[in-house]
Design an enzyme around this catalytic site. Sequence first.
Site, mmCIF file in Angstrom:
data_model
loop_
_atom_site.group_PDB
_atom_site.id
_atom_site.type_symbol
_atom_site.label_atom_id
_atom_site.label_comp_id
_atom_site.label_asym_id
_atom_site.label_seq_id
_atom_site.Cartn_x
_atom_site.Cartn_y
_atom_site.Cartn_z
ATOM 1 N N ILE A 246 -175.407 -88.061 31.902
ATOM 2 C CA ILE A 246 -175.206 -89.428 32.402
ATOM 3 C C ILE A 246 -173.726 -89.689 32.628
ATOM 4 O O ILE A 246 -173.327 -90.380 33.555
ATOM 5 C CB ILE A 246 -175.718 -90.473 31.384
ATOM 6 C CG1 ILE A 246 -177.200 -90.282 31.098
ATOM 7 C CG2 ILE A 246 -175.434 -91.885 31.841
ATOM 8 C CD1 ILE A 246 -177.730 -91.247 30.046
ATOM 9 N N GLY A 249 -167.014 -88.204 29.829
ATOM 10 C CA GLY A 249 -165.766 -88.920 29.567
ATOM 11 C C GLY A 249 -164.746 -87.965 28.991
ATOM 12 O O GLY A 249 -164.974 -86.760 28.926
ATOM 13 N N LYS A 250 -163.622 -88.547 28.612
ATOM 14 C CA LYS A 250 -162.568 -87.716 28.058
ATOM 15 C C LYS A 250 -162.981 -87.167 26.686
ATOM 16 O O LYS A 250 -162.631 -86.077 26.313
ATOM 17 C CB LYS A 250 -161.285 -88.540 27.905
ATOM 18 C CG LYS A 250 -160.454 -88.552 29.167
ATOM 19 C CD LYS A 250 -159.060 -89.064 28.885
ATOM 20 C CE LYS A 250 -159.122 -90.482 28.382
ATOM 21 N NZ LYS A 250 -157.859 -91.118 28.107
ATOM 22 N N VAL A 253 -169.558 -86.303 26.186
ATOM 23 C CA VAL A 253 -170.472 -86.104 27.302
ATOM 24 C C VAL A 253 -171.793 -86.707 26.860
ATOM 25 O O VAL A 253 -172.230 -86.493 25.735
ATOM 26 C CB VAL A 253 -170.692 -84.610 27.594
ATOM 27 C CG1 VAL A 253 -171.462 -84.431 28.886
ATOM 28 C CG2 VAL A 253 -169.383 -83.885 27.669
ATOM 29 N N VAL A 254 -172.404 -87.495 27.738
ATOM 30 C CA VAL A 254 -173.648 -88.165 27.359
ATOM 31 C C VAL A 254 -174.794 -87.605 28.203
ATOM 32 O O VAL A 254 -174.701 -87.569 29.425
ATOM 33 C CB VAL A 254 -173.516 -89.693 27.551
ATOM 34 C CG1 VAL A 254 -174.826 -90.393 27.216
ATOM 35 C CG2 VAL A 254 -172.389 -90.248 26.683
ATOM 36 N N LYS A 274 -175.098 -88.112 22.628
ATOM 37 C CA LYS A 274 -173.660 -88.249 22.869
ATOM 38 C C LYS A 274 -172.994 -87.063 22.185
ATOM 39 O O LYS A 274 -173.025 -86.949 20.963
ATOM 40 C CB LYS A 274 -173.155 -89.587 22.321
ATOM 41 C CG LYS A 274 -171.685 -89.824 22.612
ATOM 42 C CD LYS A 274 -171.269 -91.264 22.377
ATOM 43 C CE LYS A 274 -169.782 -91.457 22.596
ATOM 44 N NZ LYS A 274 -169.336 -92.830 22.418
ATOM 45 N N ASP A 390 -162.539 -101.077 21.206
ATOM 46 C CA ASP A 390 -162.477 -100.570 22.587
ATOM 47 C C ASP A 390 -163.424 -101.410 23.435
ATOM 48 O O ASP A 390 -164.152 -100.908 24.287
ATOM 49 C CB ASP A 390 -162.875 -99.093 22.646
ATOM 50 C CG ASP A 390 -162.533 -98.460 23.996
ATOM 51 O OD1 ASP A 390 -161.745 -99.056 24.755
ATOM 52 O OD2 ASP A 390 -163.075 -97.380 24.297
HETATM 53 P P1 ADP Z 1 -167.104 -92.673 26.062
HETATM 54 O O1 ADP Z 1 -166.380 -92.616 24.763
HETATM 55 O O2 ADP Z 1 -167.106 -91.373 26.796
HETATM 56 O O3 ADP Z 1 -166.707 -93.874 26.901
HETATM 57 P P2 ADP Z 1 -169.649 -94.039 25.787
HETATM 58 O O4 ADP Z 1 -170.381 -94.188 24.504
HETATM 59 O O5 ADP Z 1 -168.987 -95.258 26.350
HETATM 60 O O6 ADP Z 1 -168.637 -92.845 25.618
HETATM 61 O O7 ADP Z 1 -170.659 -93.456 26.849
HETATM 62 C C1 ADP Z 1 -170.267 -93.146 28.160
HETATM 63 C C2 ADP Z 1 -171.245 -93.707 29.162
HETATM 64 O O8 ADP Z 1 -172.541 -93.176 28.916
HETATM 65 C C3 ADP Z 1 -171.402 -95.207 29.053
HETATM 66 O O9 ADP Z 1 -170.474 -95.874 29.856
HETATM 67 C C4 ADP Z 1 -172.801 -95.438 29.519
HETATM 68 O O10 ADP Z 1 -172.848 -95.525 30.921
HETATM 69 C C5 ADP Z 1 -173.525 -94.178 29.092
HETATM 70 N N1 ADP Z 1 -174.202 -94.390 27.797
HETATM 71 C C6 ADP Z 1 -173.713 -94.167 26.568
HETATM 72 N N2 ADP Z 1 -174.613 -94.466 25.623
HETATM 73 C C7 ADP Z 1 -175.712 -94.891 26.277
HETATM 74 C C8 ADP Z 1 -177.000 -95.332 25.864
HETATM 75 N N3 ADP Z 1 -177.337 -95.401 24.585
HETATM 76 N N4 ADP Z 1 -177.884 -95.677 26.813
HETATM 77 C C9 ADP Z 1 -177.555 -95.621 28.123
HETATM 78 N N5 ADP Z 1 -176.366 -95.196 28.578
HETATM 79 C C10 ADP Z 1 -175.447 -94.844 27.676
HETATM 80 MG MG MG Z 2 -167.055 -95.852 26.856
#
Ligand code: ADP
Ligand code: MG
Length: 508
Positions: A246, A249-250, A253-254, A274, A390
Amino acid sequence: MDQIGVETPKSPWGSVAPAAPACSLTEVMSEQLANQLTEEDSAFPILADPAADLLLSEDVSDTTSDLMLAKMLQLQFDHEFDDQLRREEKKFNGDSKVSISFENYRMVHPYEDCDSSEDEVDWQDTRDDPYKADKPQTTPRKGFSGKGKNITTKHDAEICGRKNTARMDNFAPEVHVGDGLGMDLKLSNQVFNSLKQHCYSEQRRSARLHEKKEHSTAEQAVDPRTRLLMYKMVNAGVLENINGCISTGKESVVFHADGGSLEEQPVPSEVVLKVFKTTLNEFKNRDRYIKDDYRFIDRFSKLNPRKIIRLWAEKEMHNLTRMKKAEIPCPEVVLLKKHILVMSFIGKDHIPAPKLKDVKLGSEDMKNAFYQVLHMMQQMYQECNLVHADLSEYNMLWHEGKVWLIDVSQSIEPRHPHALEFLFRDCRNVSTFFQKRGVSEAMSVYELFNTVSGMNIPIPPDEDEAEFIAEIMAYEKRNEDHVQRRGKKTFPVSSEDGDPPLIPDSDD
Ligand code: ADP
Ligand code: MG
């Protein structure tokens, strides 16, 4: 395991280990690989008790796996080899202004100086490529060569034709040019040029395709150790299937996955994994979020870098659990395994909920969203004893008509020495975002800060931000002194989700 028996090379010029074959996400999901890994790694326990399997049991399961053990030994070996190489490089170059790099002989990727990258040898120094083709011989600039009778111009069809045929050897290796020279093929300049053009555009197209493929599977972000862990989750039935990435990020990875089942705990039908990146580079600057977090302070100092990364995943898990208890809309934790956190998916039918920054809302919804965020910030601070740290329109999702908070690995308790500065920054992001979206009810950053924290820092004349922040920092300083005077033992270090008390306002 392939290199375990290899003798330690005696010099840095010793043979370089062959690259591990690339493995794609599709392969991870393949039946054959699954069977193979099952045989190699039958020791993986079915997660009968998820809680017990969290965090601590992982080293046990690691060492019972021959494959893992072999990989870890190999990694240790590689690191020692690289250390030795570094010393030799230093000795060799001394103070010389011109230095020779031994980088090509290193076992571990220089930018992944962390022990998760044992199999990644796909990095290559392109500065000195022994296979690079020689520059094609061309007619000199003046357009002819030779003298007197023997003059040859660039228009000499026969000679140029043969030369063009020879130059085809410089096309990319995927282009099959055949044995043009053997059959004395002569290519006209026009034909040669259009072939060359075609070849270049094919190369560009294939590069684009390759790039797309890499991004779509995020292969480059998941190392073999992580792939194995992901596979184990599928094998244990916690996940049905891992579908795709999905977000990259830095720091993480999700992935989207279909939930399976976990004894005594239903796994949501759609989940995300995640994966906290096991490269340290991006985490270097984030020390301050965790090293002063009293919940982790004792453990932080004793851990090696890879384990510190697991702390991020662990922190996110604890923070989400607290938030769930306070009924803040956020993902629900399913499982934590090393640096992989499995949680419920916010979205539907594989489509993730949009970030607040990307969603187009009517003015009524936007206003409601603001009040929800305000309420959630208060709940987080007062009930969960947390500051998001954040918070912005990037970490809030819009789903089922409400705002959901995500990304809380860096969230900290208000007694963290910089917590209030982080809270101020969160308030600034929220206030600016909603004001820009035309929500007239959106408070100023100062009002928001005081409302969330329950403090009453005077709003400076002219709304001078620097003055307000100085006030916040002075308050933090007083609290820090207060903690030191009382000794940190008076504050329970919780690895559970018990809510430690807030620092009393100040006893000065
Ligand atoms: P990062 O530290 O890389 O920003 P995030 O937790 O913000 O990590 O996750 C990155 C992206 O993945 C989010 O902006 C969102 O779009 C998607 N994402 C993360 N967790 C979820 C979740 N539980 N359900 C749906 N999308 C998610
Ligand atoms: Mg984020």
